[in-house]
Design a protein around this motif. Structure first.
Motif, PDB file in Angstrom:
ATOM      1  N   ARG A  84       0.824  -1.216   0.000  1.00 16.81           N
ATOM      2  CA  ARG A  84       0.000   0.000   0.000  1.00 16.81           C
ATOM      3  C   ARG A  84       0.857   1.265   0.000  1.00 16.81           C
ATOM      4  O   ARG A  84       0.452   2.279  -0.542  1.00 16.81           O
ATOM      5  N   SER A  85       2.030   1.196   0.591  1.00 15.77           N
ATOM      6  CA  SER A  85       2.902   2.378   0.641  1.00 15.77           C
ATOM      7  C   SER A  85       3.396   2.793  -0.746  1.00 15.77           C
ATOM      8  O   SER A  85       3.879   3.903  -0.923  1.00 15.77           O
ATOM      9  N   GLY A  86       3.239   1.934  -1.731  1.00 12.37           N
ATOM     10  CA  GLY A  86       3.608   2.283  -3.100  1.00 12.37           C
ATOM     11  C   GLY A  86       2.530   3.037  -3.861  1.00 12.37           C
ATOM     12  O   GLY A  86       2.785   3.588  -4.937  1.00 12.37           O
ATOM     13  N   ILE A  87       1.326   3.093  -3.313  1.00  9.10           N
ATOM     14  CA  ILE A  87       0.198   3.691  -4.037  1.00  9.10           C
ATOM     15  C   ILE A  87       0.402   5.185  -4.287  1.00  9.10           C
ATOM     16  O   ILE A  87       0.246   5.659  -5.419  1.00  9.10           O
ATOM     17  N   LYS A  88       0.721   5.947  -3.262  1.00 11.05           N
ATOM     18  CA  LYS A  88       0.857   7.412  -3.435  1.00 11.05           C
ATOM     19  C   LYS A  88       1.928   7.773  -4.468  1.00 11.05           C
ATOM     20  O   LYS A  88       1.670   8.605  -5.348  1.00 11.05           O
ATOM     21  N   PRO A  89       3.130   7.181  -4.415  1.00  9.07           N
ATOM     22  CA  PRO A  89       4.118   7.514  -5.448  1.00  9.07           C
ATOM     23  C   PRO A  89       3.644   7.128  -6.852  1.00  9.07           C
ATOM     24  O   PRO A  89       3.910   7.858  -7.819  1.00  9.07           O
ATOM     25  N   LEU A  90       2.938   6.024  -6.959  1.00  6.37           N
ATOM     26  CA  LEU A  90       2.426   5.609  -8.273  1.00  6.37           C
ATOM     27  C   LEU A  90       1.317   6.532  -8.756  1.00  6.37           C
ATOM     28  O   LEU A  90       1.241   6.848  -9.945  1.00  6.37           O
ATOM     29  N   GLU A  91       0.487   6.988  -7.844  1.00  6.74           N
ATOM     30  CA  GLU A  91      -0.549   7.955  -8.227  1.00  6.74           C
ATOM     31  C   GLU A  91       0.083   9.242  -8.726  1.00  6.74           C
ATOM     32  O   GLU A  91      -0.347   9.798  -9.742  1.00  6.74           O
ATOM     33  N   ASP A  92       1.103   9.702  -8.018  1.00  6.80           N
ATOM     34  CA  ASP A  92       1.786  10.927  -8.434  1.00  6.80           C
ATOM     35  C   ASP A  92       2.379  10.760  -9.831  1.00  6.80           C
ATOM     36  O   ASP A  92       2.250  11.653 -10.679  1.00  6.80           O
ATOM     37  N   ALA A  93       2.997   9.624 -10.089  1.00  8.77           N
ATOM     38  CA  ALA A  93       3.591   9.382 -11.413  1.00  8.77           C
ATOM     39  C   ALA A  93       2.517   9.275 -12.487  1.00  8.77           C
ATOM     40  O   ALA A  93       2.690   9.787 -13.596  1.00  8.77           O
ATOM     41  N   THR A  94       1.405   8.636 -12.174  1.00  8.82           N
ATOM     42  CA  THR A  94       0.306   8.509 -13.145  1.00  8.82           C
ATOM     43  C   THR A  94      -0.217   9.883 -13.535  1.00  8.82           C
ATOM     44  O   THR A  94      -0.519  10.137 -14.697  1.00  8.82           O
ATOM     45  N   ARG A  95      -0.290  10.766 -12.578  1.00  8.58           N
ATOM     46  CA  ARG A  95      -0.824  12.113 -12.830  1.00  8.58           C
ATOM     47  C   ARG A  95       0.206  13.057 -13.453  1.00  8.58           C
ATOM     48  O   ARG A  95      -0.163  13.902 -14.274  1.00  8.58           O
ATOM     49  N   ASN A  96       1.473  12.940 -13.041  1.00  3.77           N
ATOM     50  CA  ASN A  96       2.411  14.037 -13.295  1.00  3.77           C
ATOM     51  C   ASN A  96       3.676  13.723 -14.065  1.00  3.77           C
ATOM     52  O   ASN A  96       4.391  14.658 -14.444  1.00  3.77           O
ATOM     53  N   ASP A  97       4.023  12.463 -14.256  1.00  3.25           N
ATOM     54  CA  ASP A  97       5.293  12.202 -14.929  1.00  3.25           C
ATOM     55  C   ASP A  97       5.228  12.729 -16.366  1.00  3.25           C
ATOM     56  O   ASP A  97       4.207  12.549 -17.050  1.00  3.25           O
ATOM     57  N   PRO A  98       6.300  13.364 -16.844  1.00  2.00           N
ATOM     58  CA  PRO A  98       6.292  13.896 -18.209  1.00  2.00           C
ATOM     59  C   PRO A  98       6.306  12.805 -19.291  1.00  2.00           C
ATOM     60  O   PRO A  98       5.932  13.076 -20.436  1.00  2.00           O
ATOM     61  N   SER A  99       6.673  11.594 -18.926  1.00  2.00           N
ATOM     62  CA  SER A  99       6.779  10.513 -19.905  1.00  2.00           C
ATOM     63  C   SER A  99       5.519   9.642 -19.928  1.00  2.00           C
ATOM     64  O   SER A  99       5.118   9.093 -18.901  1.00  2.00           O
ATOM     65  N   LEU A 100       4.926   9.494 -21.100  1.00  2.00           N
ATOM     66  CA  LEU A 100       3.768   8.610 -21.219  1.00  2.00           C
ATOM     67  C   LEU A 100       4.142   7.173 -20.872  1.00  2.00           C
ATOM     68  O   LEU A 100       3.347   6.410 -20.346  1.00  2.00           O
ATOM     69  N   PHE A 101       5.379   6.815 -21.143  1.00  2.00           N
ATOM     70  CA  PHE A 101       5.927   5.494 -20.846  1.00  2.00           C
ATOM     71  C   PHE A 101       5.829   5.216 -19.338  1.00  2.00           C
ATOM     72  O   PHE A 101       5.428   4.134 -18.907  1.00  2.00           O
ATOM     73  N   VAL A 102       6.157   6.203 -18.529  1.00  2.00           N
ATOM     74  CA  VAL A 102       6.125   6.070 -17.071  1.00  2.00           C
ATOM     75  C   VAL A 102       4.690   6.165 -16.566  1.00  2.00           C
ATOM     76  O   VAL A 102       4.277   5.376 -15.695  1.00  2.00           O
ATOM     77  N   ARG A 103       3.902   7.107 -17.093  1.00  2.00           N
ATOM     78  CA  ARG A 103       2.502   7.227 -16.662  1.00  2.00           C
ATOM     79  C   ARG A 103       1.742   5.928 -16.937  1.00  2.00           C
ATOM     80  O   ARG A 103       0.966   5.467 -16.110  1.00  2.00           O
ATOM     81  N   HIS A 104       1.989   5.350 -18.114  1.00  3.93           N
ATOM     82  CA  HIS A 104       1.359   4.071 -18.461  1.00  3.93           C
ATOM     83  C   HIS A 104       1.717   3.003 -17.432  1.00  3.93           C
ATOM     84  O   HIS A 104       0.848   2.308 -16.910  1.00  3.93           O
ATOM     85  N   GLU A 105       3.000   2.854 -17.126  1.00  2.00           N
ATOM     86  CA  GLU A 105       3.427   1.787 -16.211  1.00  2.00           C
ATOM     87  C   GLU A 105       2.931   2.028 -14.795  1.00  2.00           C
ATOM     88  O   GLU A 105       2.574   1.090 -14.095  1.00  2.00           O
TER      89      GLU A 105
END
Length: 162
Positions: A84-105
């Motif tokens: 569960r501690s991985g959820i917040k960082p993954l949410e942030d990346a889904t919303r904000n990472d500049p790379s579609l490659f990273v947002r997708h993953e």
């Protein structure tokens, strides 16, 4: 054909020794190595060693590494940890990472973790500018729905979450 930077093979050999000794701190230090291949390997090895104590380090890589492949590996790895501690960082990346490659993953990884806490982020990802990210959100949301209503086997859900 790629020219392997001098020292990489020697470092990989040293990494194998440190892995056998379960030296997490050694691999944490490698997350700052100048060679992106070494950083990718260090992420994978840390995740294999496991534990909540690894999540902040991998999350930092996901947020701050300059290489999108390394960030992608961090997103994938956080999903595989299913913590569960991985959820917040993954949410942030889904919303904000500049790379579609990273947002997708990151979106796929949220589906693999399977927490309903990620539902809002994944619904927002349905509006992403990238079709790949939108499709990944559909897959992840489908897994959340399946886990919520029908799943009897958590392992099956994790394997089909992305």
């Amino acid at each position: 054909m790629e020219v392997i930077p001098s020292g990489r093979l020697e470092l990989l050999s040293e990494m194998e020794e440190k892995y056998e000794k379960k030296d997490k701190q050694y691999f944490v230090k490698l997350l700052d190595d100048k060679d992106f291949v070494i950083r990718c390997r260090a992420v994978c090895i840390l995740v294999d060693m496991g534990g909540e104590d690894v999540v902040p380090h991998v999350a930092n890589v996901l947020k701050n590494d300059s290489n999108e492949l390394v960030r992608h590996e961090a997103a994938f790895s956080l999903g595989q940890m299913c913590l569960r501690s991985g959820i917040k960082p993954l949410e942030d990346a889904t919303r904000n990472d500049p790379s579609l490659f990273v947002r997708h993953e990151a979106a796929v990884a949220l589906g693999v973790i399977g927490s309903q806490d990620a539902k809002e982020t994944l619904q927002k990802a349905l509006e992403d500018s990238s079709e790949q990210v939108r499709d990944s959100a559909v897959v992840a949301l489908s897994n959340l729905k399946f886990m919520e209503s029908m799943c009897k086997n958590d392992r099956f859900a994790k394997l089909t979450g992305g």
